[in-house]
Design a protein around this motif. Structure first.
Motif, PDB file in Angstrom:
ATOM      1  N   ASP A   1      -5.319  -5.462   3.670  1.00 38.14           N
ATOM      2  CA  ASP A   1      -6.191  -4.932   2.626  1.00 38.14           C
ATOM      3  C   ASP A   1      -6.820  -6.001   1.741  1.00 38.14           C
ATOM      4  OD1 ASP A   1      -5.417  -2.521   3.629  1.00 38.14           O
ATOM      5  OD2 ASP A   1      -4.232  -1.890   1.897  1.00 38.14           O
TER       6      ASP A   1
ATOM      7  N   ARG B   1       0.834  -1.186   0.000  1.00 35.39           N
ATOM      8  CA  ARG B   1       0.000   0.000   0.000  1.00 35.39           C
ATOM      9  C   ARG B   1       0.884   1.257   0.000  1.00 35.39           C
ATOM     10  NH1 ARG B   1      -2.031   0.599   5.511  1.00 35.39           N
ATOM     11  NH2 ARG B   1      -3.281  -1.271   5.154  1.00 35.39           N
TER      12      ARG B   1
ATOM     13  N   SER C   1       0.596  -4.909   4.768  1.00 39.43           N
ATOM     14  CA  SER C   1      -0.590  -4.185   4.303  1.00 39.43           C
ATOM     15  C   SER C   1      -1.388  -5.039   3.316  1.00 39.43           C
ATOM     16  CB  SER C   1      -0.202  -2.848   3.667  1.00 39.43           C
ATOM     17  OG  SER C   1       0.544  -3.028   2.474  1.00 39.43           O
TER      18      SER C   1
END
Length: 409
Positions: free
Chosen positions: A324, A290, A320
């Motif tokens: 995510d 990210r 991340s």
């Protein structure tokens, strides 16, 4: 050029301000001269390394890295000292103003600095100053073996007690002590794990950084093999390349070197680890990060050859990606192994008491074991270092994870 002039001017002002604390705390001139000499040498080396001494094709060579490290050390000492001096100067200004407007003499005069406050400021500033120096000298090779037992209801029976060793973020271009790296590799082997996983960032930028360390890492041993993935630094994205062909060639050379070391490099693909009739799926994705980091990872492509019902271990460099994508993915990933954050190479950790690093302001999952929706992740604190050539409080890590069959009661 203008930014250098501004930076140097600010550095000099901070140094002069800090010098006032030294002059208040001690009357020995040699202390002032030593401070001035160190400040000038650190500044001069930093300016030289990042201008005329810049090494072509590398973001942070070892000399530049140390120049940066020493600068951060001196600036930290200055800033902490100045916090105390500035707070005292505000009091002195207020006291001088009070005497001018309400005192009998009606003259503006500043009270003298208090020696004990300067001594306190210098004493407190000396703590991080010493810690940062220690971090560059010894902390970066203060390897810690962290062991975890993780329980799963659906772990295949043959894998009950299966032991994994994870290392991450080697950053071989930063190493400067072969004996200590050899010691760390021996420490990995001493764990006697069934399998070794490396979760990305073998180099800082270029495959050639691995040449001096190839034989050292080839000594890593595990009976079920060694598996690796790529991290964001492995693609060579942070240095200029004359042509795209050379950049691609650099990545291919790194892949070749990892194979020669004995790693099975997983590039958005899956394999099975087999024990008798039982198996677990091992998935490795390329870097997915990210906030501007490369998104080459393709989880859907990586799982094309496995079943939804397999027990799964995922290697993904950046945590991340877990936050995510992985947690809410259609498949259940029992254990994800990541790195990337390094724990910022700076923080405070006292097991059972405190676990803190500034990196937590950017990454929710930044070091150690976390569990969400029945899925685990281990974020390894890293094997090497980059940027600041040391570690303070967040030590280099060798993770040892034992898979256990959860007994239902």
């Amino acid at each position: 050029m203008l930014r250098w002039i501004i930076f140097i001017a600010i550095y000099i002002v901070l140094g002069l301000y800090t010098l006032q604390a030294l002059k208040t705390a001690t009357r020995f001139p040699w202390v002032y001269y030593l401070f001035i000499a160190i400040s000038i040498l650190v500044l001069g080396n930093f300016v030289y390394q990042f201008t005329w001494g810049e090494t072509e094709g590398r973001v942070l060579s070892r000399p530049k890295s140390y120049a940066f490290g020493f600068l951060i050390t001196v600036l930290t000492f200055q800033f902490i000292t100045i916090i105390f001096l500035f707070s005292e100067d505000i009091f002195r200004l207020l006291a001088g103003a009070y005497h001018k407007f309400f005192g009998s003499s009606k003259e503006f005069s500043l009270p003298e600095r208090r020696r004990f406050l300067s001594l306190i400021a210098l004493g407190i500033a000396a703590v991080p100053f010493g810690a940062l120096l220690y971090g560059m000298y010894r902390g970066k090779y203060n390897y810690q073996v962290l062991k975890y037992n993780l329980e799963f209801e659906d772990l295949p029976d043959a894998f009950d007690g299966y032991q994994i060793t994870q290392i991450s973020d080697v950053h071989s271009g930063s190493f400067d002590d072969k004996a200590m790296v050899e010691y760390a590799v021996d420490l990995v082997n001493q764990q006697g794990s069934d399998v070794i996983f490396f979760t990305g960032d073998m180099v800082n930028n270029k495959a050639e950084e691995l040449y001096p360390w190839k034989d050292v890492f080839a000594r890593l041993e595990a009976k079920d093999g060694k598996y690796s993935i790529l991290g964001n630094h492995d693609y060579g994205d942070y240095v200029p390349w004359p042509t795209e062909e050379l950049k691609r060639g650099n990545l291919e050379e790194l892949k070749k070197l990892q194979k020669e070391i004995g790693f099975d490099l997983l590039l958005n693909e899956s394999k099975y680890l087999q024990k008798g009739k039982d198996k677990i799926a091992l998935i490795g994705v390329e870097n997915w990060g990210r906030g501007g980091f490369k998104k080459a990872g393709d989880l859907d492509r990586a799982i094309e050859t496995i079943s939804e019902h397999d027990f799964k271990i995922l290697l993904s460099h950046d945590p991340s990606h877990w936050e995510d994508v992985v947690i809410a993915h259609k498949y259940h990933y029992h254990l994800t192994l990541s790195g990337h954050t390094h724990g910022m190479q700076f923080g405070i950790e006292i097991p059972g008491w405190i676990k803190w690093s500034p990196v937590k302001w950017r990454y929710k999952y930044w070091a150690g074991i976390y569990k969400e929706m029945g899925q685990f992740i281990n974020v390894n604190r890293g094997f090497g270092f980059i940027g600041y050539p040391g570690r303070v409080g967040i030590w280099p890590e060798i993770s040892v994870i034992t898979l256990k069959k959860k007994i239902l009661t």
